[in-house]
Design a protein around this motif. Structure first.
Motif, short mmCIF file in Angstrom:
data_model
loop_
_atom_site.label_atom_id
_atom_site.label_comp_id
_atom_site.label_asym_id
_atom_site.label_seq_id
_atom_site.Cartn_x
_atom_site.Cartn_y
_atom_site.Cartn_z
N PHE A 1 19.06 -25.09 -11.76
CA PHE A 1 18.69 -26.27 -12.52
C PHE A 1 17.37 -26.03 -13.26
O PHE A 1 16.51 -25.30 -12.80
CB PHE A 1 18.47 -27.47 -11.60
CG PHE A 1 19.68 -27.91 -10.83
CD1 PHE A 1 20.53 -28.87 -11.36
CD2 PHE A 1 19.97 -27.38 -9.59
CE1 PHE A 1 21.64 -29.30 -10.64
CE2 PHE A 1 21.07 -27.79 -8.86
CZ PHE A 1 21.91 -28.76 -9.40
N LYS A 2 17.21 -26.70 -14.39
CA LYS A 2 15.93 -26.78 -15.11
C LYS A 2 15.71 -28.25 -15.41
O LYS A 2 16.56 -28.89 -16.01
CB LYS A 2 15.98 -25.99 -16.42
CG LYS A 2 14.70 -26.12 -17.25
CD LYS A 2 14.89 -25.52 -18.64
CE LYS A 2 14.39 -26.54 -19.64
NZ LYS A 2 14.77 -26.30 -20.99
N SER A 3 14.59 -28.78 -14.97
CA SER A 3 14.24 -30.19 -15.18
C SER A 3 15.37 -31.12 -14.75
O SER A 3 15.69 -32.08 -15.42
CB SER A 3 13.91 -30.43 -16.66
OG SER A 3 12.87 -29.58 -17.07
N GLY A 4 16.01 -30.78 -13.62
CA GLY A 4 17.05 -31.63 -13.07
C GLY A 4 18.42 -31.47 -13.71
O GLY A 4 19.38 -32.11 -13.28
N THR B 1 12.51 -14.66 -12.60
CA THR B 1 11.18 -14.09 -12.80
C THR B 1 11.20 -12.88 -13.74
O THR B 1 10.18 -12.56 -14.35
CB THR B 1 10.51 -13.71 -11.46
OG1 THR B 1 11.31 -12.74 -10.79
CG2 THR B 1 10.33 -14.93 -10.58
N GLU B 2 12.35 -12.23 -13.87
CA GLU B 2 12.48 -11.10 -14.80
C GLU B 2 12.82 -11.56 -16.22
O GLU B 2 12.93 -10.75 -17.12
CB GLU B 2 13.57 -10.14 -14.31
CG GLU B 2 13.16 -9.34 -13.09
CD GLU B 2 14.29 -8.47 -12.57
OE1 GLU B 2 15.47 -8.65 -12.95
OE2 GLU B 2 14.00 -7.58 -11.75
N GLY B 3 13.03 -12.87 -16.40
CA GLY B 3 13.26 -13.39 -17.75
C GLY B 3 14.71 -13.56 -18.16
O GLY B 3 14.99 -13.87 -19.31
N LYS B 4 15.64 -13.41 -17.24
CA LYS B 4 17.05 -13.50 -17.61
C LYS B 4 17.50 -14.92 -17.94
O LYS B 4 18.60 -15.11 -18.46
CB LYS B 4 17.93 -12.90 -16.51
CG LYS B 4 17.73 -11.40 -16.41
CD LYS B 4 18.67 -10.75 -15.45
CE LYS B 4 18.40 -9.25 -15.45
NZ LYS B 4 19.19 -8.52 -14.49
N PHE B 5 16.65 -15.90 -17.66
CA PHE B 5 16.95 -17.28 -18.01
C PHE B 5 15.98 -17.81 -19.07
O PHE B 5 15.94 -19.01 -19.33
CB PHE B 5 16.93 -18.18 -16.76
CG PHE B 5 18.11 -17.97 -15.84
CD1 PHE B 5 19.22 -18.79 -15.93
CD2 PHE B 5 18.12 -16.95 -14.91
CE1 PHE B 5 20.32 -18.61 -15.11
CE2 PHE B 5 19.21 -16.74 -14.08
CZ PHE B 5 20.30 -17.58 -14.18
N ASP B 6 15.19 -16.91 -19.66
CA ASP B 6 14.18 -17.33 -20.64
C ASP B 6 14.78 -18.02 -21.86
O ASP B 6 14.09 -18.80 -22.52
CB ASP B 6 13.33 -16.13 -21.08
CG ASP B 6 12.27 -15.77 -20.06
OD1 ASP B 6 12.26 -16.34 -18.94
OD2 ASP B 6 11.45 -14.88 -20.38
N HIS B 7 16.04 -17.76 -22.16
CA HIS B 7 16.66 -18.44 -23.31
C HIS B 7 16.75 -19.95 -23.09
O HIS B 7 16.93 -20.70 -24.04
CB HIS B 7 18.04 -17.84 -23.62
CG HIS B 7 19.02 -17.89 -22.49
ND1 HIS B 7 18.94 -17.05 -21.41
CD2 HIS B 7 20.07 -18.70 -22.28
CE1 HIS B 7 19.93 -17.32 -20.57
NE2 HIS B 7 20.63 -18.31 -21.07
N PHE B 8 16.56 -20.42 -21.86
CA PHE B 8 16.55 -21.85 -21.58
C PHE B 8 15.15 -22.46 -21.68
O PHE B 8 15.00 -23.67 -21.60
CB PHE B 8 17.09 -22.13 -20.17
CG PHE B 8 18.55 -21.87 -20.01
CD1 PHE B 8 19.49 -22.68 -20.64
CD2 PHE B 8 19.00 -20.83 -19.22
CE1 PHE B 8 20.84 -22.45 -20.47
CE2 PHE B 8 20.35 -20.59 -19.04
CZ PHE B 8 21.28 -21.41 -19.69
N LEU B 9 14.10 -21.65 -21.81
CA LEU B 9 12.73 -22.14 -21.72
C LEU B 9 12.38 -23.17 -22.82
O LEU B 9 11.76 -24.18 -22.53
CB LEU B 9 11.72 -21.00 -21.79
CG LEU B 9 11.70 -20.07 -20.57
CD1 LEU B 9 10.71 -18.95 -20.78
CD2 LEU B 9 11.41 -20.83 -19.30
N ASN B 10 12.75 -22.91 -24.04
CA ASN B 10 12.38 -23.79 -25.15
C ASN B 10 13.46 -24.79 -25.52
O ASN B 10 13.26 -25.60 -26.39
CB ASN B 10 11.99 -22.97 -26.38
CG ASN B 10 10.76 -22.14 -26.11
OD1 ASN B 10 9.84 -22.59 -25.45
ND2 ASN B 10 10.73 -20.92 -26.62
N SER B 11 14.56 -24.73 -24.82
CA SER B 11 15.67 -25.63 -25.13
C SER B 11 15.44 -26.98 -24.46
O SER B 11 15.05 -27.05 -23.31
CB SER B 11 16.97 -25.01 -24.60
OG SER B 11 18.02 -25.92 -24.72
#
Length: 89
Positions: A34-37, A76-86
């Motif tokens: 999850f990200k932000s619920g 932590t290795e960035g494999k979900f970083d594409h969700f950071l700015n979404s």
């Protein structure tokens, strides 16, 4: 049923990982990320091949821990970083 929960703050974004044994009717471990619920992704791992093992409970616990820690490492290795700015998951 075993379960693990972790909150990971990665680059200022809170990710929540929940991994649990879904029980004898389905015979798999499932992780939810999850990200932000909001649910981003899920991952399942079957333990059907281990059902007759006398160490079934231990094997399920190892599967839960292994899958959970793999997902934390991926975050932590960035494999979900594409969700950071979404704004959407």
């Amino acid at each position: 049923m075993g379960m693990m929960n972790s909150n990971i703050d990665h680059k200022g974004v809170l990710f929540h990982i929940q991994t649990q044994d879904k029980g004898p009717k389905v015979n798999y471990v499932e992780s939810l990320i999850f990200k932000s619920g909001k649910l981003l992704s899920s991952r399942k791992a079957s333990y059907l091949s281990c059902l007759r093992s006398p160490e079934l409970k231990e094997k399920i616990e190892q599967l839960i821990k292994g899958q959970h820690h793999t997902i934390i490492k991926e975050i932590t290795e960035g494999k979900f970083d594409h969700f950071l700015n979404s704004t959407d998951p």
